[in-house]
Design a protein around this motif. Structure first.
Motif, PDB file in Angstrom:
ATOM      1  N   VAL A  94       0.833  -1.251  -0.002  1.00  0.00           N
ATOM      2  CA  VAL A  94      -0.110   0.047  -0.324  1.00  0.00           C
ATOM      3  C   VAL A  94       0.824   1.312  -0.096  1.00  0.00           C
ATOM      4  N   LEU A  95       0.884   2.142  -1.031  1.00  0.00           N
ATOM      5  CA  LEU A  95       1.450   3.223  -0.962  1.00  0.00           C
ATOM      6  C   LEU A  95       0.975   4.219   0.065  1.00  0.00           C
ATOM      7  N   ASP A  96       2.132   5.146   0.490  1.00  0.00           N
ATOM      8  CA  ASP A  96       2.109   5.970   1.754  1.00  0.00           C
ATOM      9  C   ASP A  96       1.393   7.023   1.104  1.00  0.00           C
ATOM     10  N   GLU A  97       0.254   7.381   2.102  1.00  0.00           N
ATOM     11  CA  GLU A  97      -0.962   8.636   1.540  1.00  0.00           C
ATOM     12  C   GLU A  97       0.005   9.844   1.505  1.00  0.00           C
ATOM     13  N   VAL A  98       0.924  10.088   2.555  1.00  0.00           N
ATOM     14  CA  VAL A  98       1.734  11.253   2.506  1.00  0.00           C
ATOM     15  C   VAL A  98       2.463  11.544   1.080  1.00  0.00           C
ATOM     16  N   VAL A  99       3.083  10.592   0.587  1.00  0.00           N
ATOM     17  CA  VAL A  99       3.766  10.526  -0.708  1.00  0.00           C
ATOM     18  C   VAL A  99       2.641  10.655  -1.658  1.00  0.00           C
ATOM     19  N   LEU A 100       1.881  10.034  -1.742  1.00  0.00           N
ATOM     20  CA  LEU A 100       0.813  10.237  -2.859  1.00  0.00           C
ATOM     21  C   LEU A 100       0.277  11.787  -3.034  1.00  0.00           C
ATOM     22  N   ARG A 101       0.050  12.332  -1.658  1.00  0.00           N
ATOM     23  CA  ARG A 101      -0.357  13.889  -1.667  1.00  0.00           C
ATOM     24  C   ARG A 101       0.726  14.643  -2.339  1.00  0.00           C
ATOM     25  N   ARG A 102       2.185  14.358  -2.031  1.00  0.00           N
ATOM     26  CA  ARG A 102       2.836  15.041  -2.786  1.00  0.00           C
ATOM     27  C   ARG A 102       3.072  14.879  -4.122  1.00  0.00           C
ATOM     28  N   LEU A 103       2.967  13.740  -4.546  1.00  0.00           N
ATOM     29  CA  LEU A 103       2.579  13.352  -5.910  1.00  0.00           C
ATOM     30  C   LEU A 103       1.786  14.286  -6.545  1.00  0.00           C
ATOM     31  N   ASP A 104       0.443  14.299  -5.936  1.00  0.00           N
ATOM     32  CA  ASP A 104      -0.555  15.099  -6.219  1.00  0.00           C
ATOM     33  C   ASP A 104      -0.278  16.696  -6.354  1.00  0.00           C
ATOM     34  N   ALA A 105       0.481  17.188  -5.787  1.00  0.00           N
ATOM     35  CA  ALA A 105       1.091  18.448  -5.383  1.00  0.00           C
ATOM     36  C   ALA A 105       2.088  18.795  -6.711  1.00  0.00           C
ATOM     37  N   VAL A 106       2.931  17.826  -7.219  1.00  0.00           N
ATOM     38  CA  VAL A 106       3.740  18.114  -8.196  1.00  0.00           C
ATOM     39  C   VAL A 106       2.933  17.603  -9.727  1.00  0.00           C
ATOM     40  N   ILE A 107       1.963  16.968  -9.567  1.00  0.00           N
ATOM     41  CA  ILE A 107       1.092  17.064 -10.881  1.00  0.00           C
ATOM     42  C   ILE A 107       0.620  18.426 -11.101  1.00  0.00           C
ATOM     43  N   GLU A 108      -0.103  18.847  -9.904  1.00  0.00           N
ATOM     44  CA  GLU A 108      -0.921  20.103 -10.186  1.00  0.00           C
ATOM     45  C   GLU A 108       0.139  21.252 -10.503  1.00  0.00           C
ATOM     46  N   GLU A 109       1.511  21.374  -9.971  1.00  0.00           N
ATOM     47  CA  GLU A 109       2.139  22.395 -10.311  1.00  0.00           C
ATOM     48  C   GLU A 109       2.436  22.098 -11.805  1.00  0.00           C
ATOM     49  N   ILE A 110       2.685  21.131 -12.283  1.00  0.00           N
ATOM     50  CA  ILE A 110       2.874  20.921 -13.585  1.00  0.00           C
ATOM     51  C   ILE A 110       1.974  21.170 -14.631  1.00  0.00           C
ATOM     52  N   LEU A 111       0.765  20.916 -14.159  1.00  0.00           N
ATOM     53  CA  LEU A 111      -0.453  21.241 -14.862  1.00  0.00           C
ATOM     54  C   LEU A 111      -0.702  22.611 -14.899  1.00  0.00           C
ATOM     55  N   ALA A 112      -0.333  23.264 -13.750  1.00  0.00           N
ATOM     56  CA  ALA A 112      -0.524  24.864 -13.722  1.00  0.00           C
ATOM     57  C   ALA A 112       0.443  25.627 -14.663  1.00  0.00           C
ATOM     58  N   ARG A 113       1.539  24.954 -15.070  1.00  0.00           N
ATOM     59  CA  ARG A 113       2.355  25.597 -16.028  1.00  0.00           C
ATOM     60  C   ARG A 113       2.044  25.240 -17.539  1.00  0.00           C
ATOM     61  N   ASN A 114       0.933  24.607 -17.667  1.00  0.00           N
ATOM     62  CA  ASN A 114       0.418  24.006 -18.984  1.00  0.00           C
ATOM     63  C   ASN A 114       1.574  23.016 -19.486  1.00  0.00           C
ATOM     64  N   LEU A 115       2.314  22.366 -18.693  1.00  0.00           N
ATOM     65  CA  LEU A 115       2.948  21.073 -19.097  1.00  0.00           C
ATOM     66  C   LEU A 115       1.984  19.833 -18.875  1.00  0.00           C
ATOM     67  N   VAL A 116       2.630  18.837 -19.650  1.00  0.00           N
ATOM     68  CA  VAL A 116       1.982  17.452 -19.489  1.00  0.00           C
ATOM     69  C   VAL A 116       2.778  16.795 -18.413  1.00  0.00           C
ATOM     70  N   PRO A 117       2.376  16.289 -17.406  1.00  0.00           N
ATOM     71  CA  PRO A 117       3.095  15.250 -16.525  1.00  0.00           C
ATOM     72  C   PRO A 117       2.751  13.925 -16.857  1.00  0.00           C
ATOM     73  N   ILE A 118       3.979  13.336 -16.569  1.00  0.00           N
ATOM     74  CA  ILE A 118       4.138  11.743 -17.170  1.00  0.00           C
ATOM     75  C   ILE A 118       4.225  11.081 -15.627  1.00  0.00           C
ATOM     76  N   VAL A 119       3.760  10.320 -15.120  1.00  0.00           N
ATOM     77  CA  VAL A 119       4.138   9.421 -13.936  1.00  0.00           C
ATOM     78  C   VAL A 119       4.809   8.287 -14.541  1.00  0.00           C
ATOM     79  N   ASP A 120       6.049   8.027 -14.112  1.00  0.00           N
ATOM     80  CA  ASP A 120       6.918   7.039 -14.620  1.00  0.00           C
ATOM     81  C   ASP A 120       7.332   6.172 -13.297  1.00  0.00           C
ATOM     82  N   GLU A 121       6.811   4.902 -13.277  1.00  0.00           N
ATOM     83  CA  GLU A 121       7.242   4.010 -12.156  1.00  0.00           C
ATOM     84  C   GLU A 121       8.491   3.567 -12.570  1.00  0.00           C
TER      85      GLU A 121
END
Length: 167
Positions: A94-121
């Motif tokens: 199970v992924l750590d919720e705190v880390v997932l919220r950090r990932l959410d914030a990163v994705i949102e910052e990327i989108l806010a700058r009109n960039l496309v985010p790619i989550v790469d495992e």
């Protein structure tokens, strides 16, 4: 003759695991996500955050999210988030919720700058070392990511596994 067969078997199992995970996302195209034929539209991209301490709460985190503005100004159109998700899974995968919220914030910052985010495992090292451990973790990782982001960010792209295959 045994060695090549063993190598092929490991590669086949890894490819099969990737296919199974990818099948979880068969509905993603309908939700407006990019598919391989759309990859050319991604344009220029850059990797970020692979070994950055942002995931651990900011210790040893030289990358700043405001660097995304400079990335956009430099002509990049997508940002590939090198995410070592296995590191943030408990014994039940199970992924750590705190880390997932950090990932959410990163994705949102990327989108806010009109960039496309790619989550790469990005846990290639685990997957090349132990295919069965990788398959189990990879399925658990993408199940959770799919549930979390389904319909949430239409421009978000997923890269199932960084450089699958043998060393």
């Amino acid at each position: 003759m045994t060695a090549p067969r063993a190598r092929w078997s490991r590669s086949f199992n890894l490819a099969a695991a990737a296919f199974v995970v990818a099948s979880f996302f068969s509905d993603v195209h309908a939700a407006g996500q990019l598919v391989p034929r759309d990859a050319a539209r991604l344009g220029r991209g850059i990797n970020i955050l692979g070994y950055d301490g942002i995931w651990e709460g900011g210790q040893n985190a030289p990358f700043r999210l405001d660097n995304l503005t400079a990335i956009k100004k430099a002509g990049f159109s997508h940002v590939r988030i090198n995410f070592f998700g296995f590191k943030f899974m408990d014994r039940a995968n199970v992924l750590d919720e705190v880390v997932l919220r950090r990932l959410d914030a990163v994705i949102e910052e990327i989108l806010a700058r009109n960039l496309v985010p790619i989550v790469d495992e990005h846990d290639t090292h685990v997957c090349q070392r132990d295919v069965s451990e990788c398959g189990e973790k990879l399925r658990a990782f993408w199940r959770q990511i799919a549930e979390r982001y389904a319909g949430r960010y239409p421009r978000l792209v997923f890269e199932v596994l960084n450089e699958p295959g043998e060393r």
